[in-house]
Design a protein around this motif. Structure first.
Motif, PDB file in Angstrom:
ATOM      1  N   ALA A 117     -19.137 130.037 -55.736  1.00 39.65           N
ATOM      2  CA  ALA A 117     -20.397 131.491 -55.683  1.00 39.65           C
ATOM      3  C   ALA A 117     -19.945 132.490 -56.866  1.00 39.65           C
ATOM      4  O   ALA A 117     -19.243 132.380 -57.352  1.00 39.65           O
ATOM      5  CB  ALA A 117     -20.364 132.294 -54.425  1.00 39.65           C
ATOM      6  N   PRO A 118     -21.280 132.778 -57.215  1.00 38.96           N
ATOM      7  CA  PRO A 118     -21.208 133.604 -58.220  1.00 38.96           C
ATOM      8  C   PRO A 118     -21.548 135.158 -57.866  1.00 38.96           C
ATOM      9  O   PRO A 118     -21.436 135.865 -57.100  1.00 38.96           O
ATOM     10  CB  PRO A 118     -22.983 134.289 -58.937  1.00 38.96           C
ATOM     11  N   GLY A 119     -20.364 135.674 -59.107  1.00 37.45           N
ATOM     12  CA  GLY A 119     -20.123 137.130 -58.510  1.00 37.45           C
ATOM     13  C   GLY A 119     -21.538 137.985 -58.678  1.00 37.45           C
ATOM     14  O   GLY A 119     -21.780 138.197 -59.260  1.00 37.45           O
ATOM     15  N   VAL A 120     -20.406 139.521 -58.774  1.00 36.43           N
ATOM     16  CA  VAL A 120     -20.868 140.384 -59.202  1.00 36.43           C
ATOM     17  C   VAL A 120     -20.830 141.314 -60.273  1.00 36.43           C
ATOM     18  O   VAL A 120     -19.814 141.337 -60.299  1.00 36.43           O
ATOM     19  CB  VAL A 120     -21.432 141.342 -57.552  1.00 36.43           C
ATOM     20  N   GLY A 121     -21.176 141.909 -61.178  1.00 36.28           N
ATOM     21  CA  GLY A 121     -21.233 143.004 -62.675  1.00 36.28           C
ATOM     22  C   GLY A 121     -22.175 143.774 -62.946  1.00 36.28           C
ATOM     23  O   GLY A 121     -23.036 143.544 -61.951  1.00 36.28           O
TER      24      GLY A 121
END
Ligand code: MCA
Length: 462
Positions: A117-121
């Motif tokens: 899943a995509p992460g957060v930046g």
């Protein structure tokens, strides 16, 4: 009138307006934040403007975050069917060469960075959307057996979604029930992007179930299999269906009988339309005026449709520029029309009626399946001399794949069938043959090409 670009229009949608419901409602503002933070994370992974990101996820917030992150960064999305297995994924990965993959099963992507899943930046939100930029590379089942990449530009989608909005009277206060998979044109472009572009809202479901639509939705987009599965629910309580402003059907022919059966239960005449990944939507029945069962309506605004030698051909701003990275020289006519491979005719009212396919394609539950791809998988089974696949009618899925197999005589038929079924397990479910038969010879034309209509007739009695 010159319209602002796709993303400028979405970015102007009021912050607090509801956009998508998963476990809860997310506003358009929250989705923009999510996109910016996902873009920051993608950038941390080394993804930049124009890079490709493969997304093989089921409907849900992570899938939408992945799309939004790519949009915020200007990366090219490569959506993959969540049901695809290793053999189906490999040629797409080879052709698309993604920099990063977002997928549940990393074993399908040897040698490429995969995240479930995509992460957060840190927020990163350029939101570049030049009209001619390719924003998505959608792979469609090629009749040759190898999936073909059809690049999608912002301009294609914007032109087509505006035409649909006008034809169907869609407005920001419309609410869609979006249970279509978000890796096909139908769900991704019409459903997700259509909702964002007009600042509307959608209730997203992970998959279709034949239950009553939620009370606050105004319209649904579905495939004929859904409407057939819904008939009992409609008969038991038609009210939730009567309340809808619009029911649309596409991806495969609905048929007048099913249209009439739904009408008899709900008083709603399903609006049938026609499109393809290469062209987005081509024709549609009208919102106001006669919806003709058994037809797919009239050309959408800006879409130039003609019939030559019985084949539907299309030109216009929503038609793609050609397959990549493997161009097909026969895809377009010399004067620039895309050859759909569908056989059609105009009825007396000028509505398009699809009367068959010139191309070898089986449509199972609204999903295009290339019989050549299935043959390539089965042809390698020990004990098979040759195999020919075709479509046969099915009460639920409209059509299913059937396989006629010529054994080489080295194993019993029972053992061969077992091996064939095991081999078919390398394909996603809808591609697997539901009917099998053993034959001594396959019908071929003078050029040695399989005659699939004759296989259906002679081997399966269709
Ligand atoms: C399910 N399976 C699939 C797909 N969906 N295989 C390939 N592609 C798919 N999209 C497989 C599953 O992995 C499973 O395999 C088996 O089929 C049964 O799955 P299940 O989820 O139980 O199926 P279902 O509930 O019976 O769903 C069938 C469905 C659904 C309701 C017809 O697939 C659906 O909603 N289809 C809509 C498709 C669609 O959006 N078409 C648009 C493309 P196993 O047996 O291994 O578990 S055409 C398009 O976009 C053009 C432009 C257009 O005009 O619209």
């Amino acid at each position: 009138m010159l319209r602002p670009s796709f993303l400028d229009r979405w970015l102007a949608v009021p912050e607090g307006d509801p956009a998508l419901r998963f476990d809860r409602w997310y506003t358009h503002g929250e989705l923009r934040d999510l996109g910016a933070r996902t873009a920051g994370w993608l950038a941390d992974q080394g993804v930049g403007y124009g890079d490709k990101v493969a997304i093989q996820l089921e409907n849900g917030l992570p899938l939408v975050a992945a799309h939004l992150g790519c949009m915020a960064l200007g990366a090219v999305r490569v959506p993959l069917n969540a049901h695809y297995r290793a053999a189906e994924v490999a040629p797409i990965v080879e052709d698309a060469a993604p920099r990063l993959v977002l997928a549940q099963d990393p074993s399908l992507y040897p040698g490429i960075p995969v995240h479930p899943a995509p992460g957060v930046g840190a927020p990163e939100s350029a939101w570049p959307a030049p009209p001619d930029d390719v924003t998505c590379l959608l792979f469609t089942s090629g009749t040759t057996g190898r999936a073909k990449g059809a690049p999608q530009t912002w301009a294609m989608w914007e032109s087509n979604l505006d035409a649909l909005q006008d034809r169907w009277g869609l407005a920001p206060d419309d609410r869609l029930w979006l249970a279509l998979p978000l890796f096909h044109t139908h769900g991704l472009v019409l459903g997700l992007h259509g909702t964002l572009l007009r600042g509307a809202s959608a209730i997203v479901s992970s998959r279709f179930e034949p239950i009553a639509p939620p009370p606050d939705v105004t319209h649904v987009y579905g495939v004929p299999t859904w409407y057939r599965r819904w008939l009992d629910t409609m008969a038991a309580d038609p009210e939730p269906f009567r309340r809808l402003r619009l029911m649309v059907s596409g991806s495969d022919g609905l048929g007048a009988d099913l249209s009439d059966a739904v009408f008899a239960r709900t008083g709603q005449r399903i609006l049938e339309r026609y499109g393809m990944t290469e062209t987005v939507m081509i024709t549609s029945n009208p919102l106001v005026g006669e919806r003709r069962p058994g037809t797919v309506g009239t050309p959408l605004r800006h879409v130039d449709v003609r019939i030559v030698d019985g084949e539907v051909q299309v030109r216009g701003p929503s038609v793609f520029a050609g397959y990549t990275p493997r161009p097909d020289p026969g895809a377009f006519t010399t004067d620039g029309y895309f050859r759909t491979g569908d056989a059609g005719e105009w009825d007396e009212a000028g509505y398009l009626r699809l009367v068959g396919r010139k191309k070898d394609l089986v449509i199972v539950g609204g999903v295009n399946v290339s019989p050549a791809e299935v043959e390539a998988v089965l042809g390698g089974v020990l004990g098979v001399a040759e195999v020919g696949c075709c479509g046969v009618p099915d009460a639920d899925l409209v059509e299913v794949v059937a396989a006629a197999v010529v054994p080489d005589g080295t194993v019993s038929e029972a053992e061969l069938l077992r091996r064939l079924e095991t081999a078919a397990g390398a394909l996603s479910g809808l591609k697997r043959p539901r009917q099998w038969t053993f034959v001594t010879v396959l019908p071929r034309n003078a050029l040695g090409k399989l005659m699939r209509a004759r296989i259906a007739k002679e081997a399966f009695g269709r």
